[in-house]
Design a protein around this motif. Sequence first.
Motif, PDB file in Angstrom:
ATOM      1  N   UNK A   5       0.825  -1.206   0.000  1.00  0.00           N
ATOM      2  CA  UNK A   5       0.000   0.000   0.000  1.00  0.00           C
ATOM      3  C   UNK A   5       0.863   1.261   0.000  1.00  0.00           C
ATOM      4  N   UNK A   6       1.923   1.272   0.789  1.00  0.00           N
ATOM      5  CA  UNK A   6       2.814   2.442   0.816  1.00  0.00           C
ATOM      6  C   UNK A   6       3.476   2.619  -0.541  1.00  0.00           C
ATOM      7  N   UNK A   7       3.958   1.512  -1.112  1.00  0.00           N
ATOM      8  CA  UNK A   7       4.559   1.585  -2.440  1.00  0.00           C
ATOM      9  C   UNK A   7       3.573   2.060  -3.484  1.00  0.00           C
ATOM     10  N   UNK A   8       2.324   1.624  -3.370  1.00  0.00           N
ATOM     11  CA  UNK A   8       1.284   2.061  -4.297  1.00  0.00           C
ATOM     12  C   UNK A   8       1.068   3.564  -4.183  1.00  0.00           C
ATOM     13  N   UNK A   9       1.003   4.054  -2.960  1.00  0.00           N
ATOM     14  CA  UNK A   9       0.802   5.481  -2.746  1.00  0.00           C
ATOM     15  C   UNK A   9       1.947   6.318  -3.279  1.00  0.00           C
ATOM     16  N   UNK A  41      -5.882  17.658  -5.891  1.00  0.00           N
ATOM     17  CA  UNK A  41      -4.899  16.700  -6.405  1.00  0.00           C
ATOM     18  C   UNK A  41      -4.476  15.718  -5.318  1.00  0.00           C
ATOM     19  N   UNK A  42      -4.369  16.200  -4.073  1.00  0.00           N
ATOM     20  CA  UNK A  42      -4.044  15.299  -2.956  1.00  0.00           C
ATOM     21  C   UNK A  42      -5.151  14.269  -2.767  1.00  0.00           C
ATOM     22  N   UNK A  43      -6.390  14.738  -2.813  1.00  0.00           N
ATOM     23  CA  UNK A  43      -7.524  13.832  -2.641  1.00  0.00           C
ATOM     24  C   UNK A  43      -7.598  12.807  -3.765  1.00  0.00           C
ATOM     25  N   UNK A  44      -7.389  13.252  -5.001  1.00  0.00           N
ATOM     26  CA  UNK A  44      -7.450  12.346  -6.133  1.00  0.00           C
ATOM     27  C   UNK A  44      -6.331  11.316  -6.086  1.00  0.00           C
ATOM     28  N   UNK A  45      -5.151  11.745  -5.642  1.00  0.00           N
ATOM     29  CA  UNK A  45      -4.035  10.804  -5.534  1.00  0.00           C
ATOM     30  C   UNK A  45      -4.366   9.691  -4.552  1.00  0.00           C
ATOM     31  N   UNK A  46      -4.915  10.067  -3.401  1.00  0.00           N
ATOM     32  CA  UNK A  46      -5.284   9.063  -2.409  1.00  0.00           C
ATOM     33  C   UNK A  46      -6.396   8.152  -2.937  1.00  0.00           C
ATOM     34  N   UNK A  47      -7.392   8.735  -3.578  1.00  0.00           N
ATOM     35  CA  UNK A  47      -8.519   7.941  -4.085  1.00  0.00           C
ATOM     36  C   UNK A  47      -8.062   6.940  -5.140  1.00  0.00           C
ATOM     37  N   UNK A  48      -7.183   7.373  -6.042  1.00  0.00           N
ATOM     38  CA  UNK A  48      -6.693   6.471  -7.090  1.00  0.00           C
ATOM     39  C   UNK A  48      -5.852   5.355  -6.483  1.00  0.00           C
ATOM     40  N   UNK A  97      -5.991   4.149  -3.439  1.00  0.00           N
ATOM     41  CA  UNK A  97      -6.870   3.232  -2.710  1.00  0.00           C
ATOM     42  C   UNK A  97      -7.643   2.355  -3.683  1.00  0.00           C
ATOM     43  N   UNK A  98      -8.126   2.938  -4.769  1.00  0.00           N
ATOM     44  CA  UNK A  98      -8.831   2.144  -5.770  1.00  0.00           C
ATOM     45  C   UNK A  98      -7.967   1.038  -6.336  1.00  0.00           C
ATOM     46  N   UNK A  99      -6.702   1.349  -6.619  1.00  0.00           N
ATOM     47  CA  UNK A  99      -5.773   0.341  -7.127  1.00  0.00           C
ATOM     48  C   UNK A  99      -5.470  -0.715  -6.078  1.00  0.00           C
ATOM     49  N   UNK A 100      -5.286  -0.283  -4.834  1.00  0.00           N
ATOM     50  CA  UNK A 100      -4.979  -1.223  -3.748  1.00  0.00           C
ATOM     51  C   UNK A 100      -6.122  -2.215  -3.554  1.00  0.00           C
ATOM     52  N   UNK A 101      -7.339  -1.707  -3.490  1.00  0.00           N
ATOM     53  CA  UNK A 101      -8.487  -2.583  -3.266  1.00  0.00           C
ATOM     54  C   UNK A 101      -8.706  -3.508  -4.460  1.00  0.00           C
ATOM     55  N   UNK A 102      -8.639  -2.960  -5.671  1.00  0.00           N
ATOM     56  CA  UNK A 102      -8.933  -3.748  -6.869  1.00  0.00           C
ATOM     57  C   UNK A 102      -7.847  -4.779  -7.159  1.00  0.00           C
ATOM     58  N   UNK A 103      -6.591  -4.333  -7.201  1.00  0.00           N
ATOM     59  CA  UNK A 103      -5.499  -5.221  -7.603  1.00  0.00           C
ATOM     60  C   UNK A 103      -5.068  -6.159  -6.494  1.00  0.00           C
ATOM     61  N   UNK A 131      -9.928   4.752   6.070  1.00  0.00           N
ATOM     62  CA  UNK A 131     -10.525   3.758   6.962  1.00  0.00           C
ATOM     63  C   UNK A 131     -11.210   2.656   6.171  1.00  0.00           C
ATOM     64  N   UNK A 132     -11.895   3.030   5.095  1.00  0.00           N
ATOM     65  CA  UNK A 132     -12.543   2.026   4.248  1.00  0.00           C
ATOM     66  C   UNK A 132     -11.498   1.075   3.673  1.00  0.00           C
ATOM     67  N   UNK A 133     -10.344   1.600   3.251  1.00  0.00           N
ATOM     68  CA  UNK A 133      -9.273   0.760   2.741  1.00  0.00           C
ATOM     69  C   UNK A 133      -8.753  -0.177   3.826  1.00  0.00           C
ATOM     70  N   UNK A 134      -8.599   0.353   5.043  1.00  0.00           N
ATOM     71  CA  UNK A 134      -8.129  -0.478   6.152  1.00  0.00           C
ATOM     72  C   UNK A 134      -9.056  -1.671   6.384  1.00  0.00           C
TER      73      UNK A 134
END
Length: 401
Positions: A56-60, A190-197, A199-205, A355-358
């Motif tokens: 997750x950290x690497x993804x971020x 941009x900060x919000x979008x970065x986190x959302x993307x 998290x989306x990748x983390x959950x999906x992949x 929190x949802x990602x957690x």
Amino acid sequence: MELQPIGDLFVRLLEMIIVPIIIFTLLMATRELSPKNLGRIGGQVVILYLATTAVAIGMGLGVSNLIDPGTGMTLEQTDVQTGQTPSLTDQVFNIVPENPITAMAEGNILAIIFFTLVFGLGMTMVRAEVEPDSAVRNGIDTIFDVVDAGAEVMFKIVWGVMEFGVLGVFALMAALFGEVGAQAVGAYFSLSMTLAIAIGLQITLVYLLVIIRGAVGVSPVAFLRGIKEALITALSIRSSTATLPISMSDADENLQIKERVYGFSLPLGATINMDGTAMYLGIVAIFAANIAGASLTLIEQLTILLTALLMSIGTAGVPSASLVMMTAVLTQVGLPLEVIGMIAGIDPLLDRLRTMNNIAGDMAVTTVVAKWNDAIDLTSGVWADAPAEFSEEAVSATNDD
């Protein structure tokens, strides 16, 4: 806002049941586990939690390097009041409570989990060593029977709280939109979008494709359907520990996971498995570097990864606890701490996504560990309605091939 007290009451009810449900469910988990099995399941859970957090950290960091959140914004000097970040040694020692009763009163979740596991494992070991008809064994069996009854009572209370939660969640979401509105623009967007993307990748992949589809061999759609109540609750109240009763209910009733696994993995995950939080720490570091006009080297980003991984283990599962933990990450690579004050205003919104990602990570790891230890029924619950290609017979045939 007039609806806020209803939401606050819902959160208070969830907080009320956190400590007793952790104690009862963990003790019940130790009853069904021998010390050997506890070590095997516990090792699998901890290793997977650390692995998914590191990913997750690497993804971020990866998404941040592509989007470069904060670029074009000039840092405004702001006084920041942050708590003192405990050292890694202090965090390790804080796991062991000086007084278990005080730890329960203060809601020190890690200390509660540690003492409960030690006490439960101690009873399991003594029970295995004494004579079958001895007074000690009968006494331990009685304690476990009382704990079993207590756990059933707590799950009934959880049901009642969630009935009220229909109003509580609505009130919380209404208060959020009434307060925040559409103020996050520019660099904050941009900060919000970065986190959302990320998290989306983390959950999906990671969670859905690698763990659920790949390792467990079941339908990701069925999995999401089974954990939707926990995800919605996490999104609403932004607290992993307060969502714990709902996560346990979903694992038991929807995913059909046995208590000997989720009773251990979910309370532990609510405390140490902070994938979304750890991911956010890395994203904020890139954000801080960009608005300060600095550039982080690969070595510095690897340092961020390690620091965020360690700090996430000690992050409490309560709203916005990561703000204090950012101090250590930013200081480690020499970035300005003023950024903490800058993002505190939009943190309540971003904290809900983290929190949802957690919670999604906790449930995914719990599911795969249950599969590895024959502690999940893939023929009932949400799995019963899964497509034929994901049925237990199809999965078994594939594994045999």
